[in-house]
Design an enzyme around this catalytic site. Sequence first.
Site, mmCIF file in Angstrom:
data_model
loop_
_atom_site.group_PDB
_atom_site.id
_atom_site.type_symbol
_atom_site.label_atom_id
_atom_site.label_comp_id
_atom_site.label_asym_id
_atom_site.label_seq_id
_atom_site.Cartn_x
_atom_site.Cartn_y
_atom_site.Cartn_z
ATOM 1 C CE LYS A 13 -43.063 49.692 -12.215
ATOM 2 N NZ LYS A 13 -41.675 49.694 -12.728
ATOM 3 N NE ARG A 88 -43.901 46.453 -17.646
ATOM 4 C CZ ARG A 88 -43.602 45.906 -16.463
ATOM 5 N NH1 ARG A 88 -44.550 45.557 -15.626
ATOM 6 N NH2 ARG A 88 -42.358 45.720 -16.114
ATOM 7 N NE ARG A 127 -35.295 44.018 -8.835
ATOM 8 C CZ ARG A 127 -36.253 44.616 -9.536
ATOM 9 N NH1 ARG A 127 -36.904 45.659 -9.031
ATOM 10 N NH2 ARG A 127 -36.543 44.217 -10.755
ATOM 11 N NE ARG A 160 -38.157 40.322 -11.422
ATOM 12 C CZ ARG A 160 -38.889 41.413 -11.563
ATOM 13 N NH1 ARG A 160 -39.391 42.017 -10.503
ATOM 14 N NH2 ARG A 160 -39.152 41.898 -12.752
ATOM 15 N NE ARG A 171 -37.371 43.857 -16.498
ATOM 16 C CZ ARG A 171 -36.960 43.789 -15.225
ATOM 17 N NH1 ARG A 171 -35.788 43.301 -14.915
ATOM 18 N NH2 ARG A 171 -37.753 44.218 -14.273
#
Length: 222
Positions: A13, A88, A127, A160, A171
């Site tokens: 996203k 969410r 990432r 992160r 998550r």
Amino acid sequence: MVIVLFGKPGAGKGTQAPRLAEALGVPILATGDVLRAAVKEGTPLGLEAKSFMDRGALVPDTVILGIVKEALSQPRFARGAVLDGVVRTVPQAEGLERALREIGRGLDAVLVFDIDDEEIVRRISGRLVCDACQTPFTGVEPGAPCPKPGPSDGGHLVRRKDDEPDAVRTRLQVYRDQTLPVLAWYQQHGARVQQIDAVGAVDDITSRALRALGLAPAQGAA
Ligand code: AMP
């Protein structure tokens, strides 16, 4: 146009949002970015959000809806928005609907970025994000300067905290338990929900998203 980008953490996203925002000529509202900036600045919002974020849990709906309403009332969102990571939970979907109605708008589409968990874990483990502009990158080294084209923003690439394996597992579970029911809610409420295959080259995924929005020719069309 107001569109919601929907999908698991790591579905792409954050990568697609700037591309779609540019194509649509509207700004992005990414609650995750707003919260990370607040954490970095140590504001009351940041202090409240940090412990939820670090363990991969959701920040309370009232906090998120406050951010969304405040943002949507700004003139720069007058032409619409690409909502990245907002919606969410079902209460957030209801709250967004109310906030949009209050400013005389509606939701144009929900783009669902479709990807399986194995690919998510593979992606997230590779990432890093820029600590200044928050843009995600893969195939890069921690500590390197932000490789975003254009003038340097002085940022460096970092992992992160919620991209650590334990937080990623949380998550994904949170997505299944709290976020997935939002899709059924949108379908029941007649929203335009479009599934996008989120595996493949970044450009191809952008094209699929634009086609789903009716903003690019259908594949195979002359
Ligand atoms: P993201 O950058 O969208 O992956 O968001 C990072 C983290 O910020 C999430 O794991 C949540 O802790 C928090 N967050 C961002 N957006 C929301 C939201 N709409 N509702 C609840 N928590 C959120």
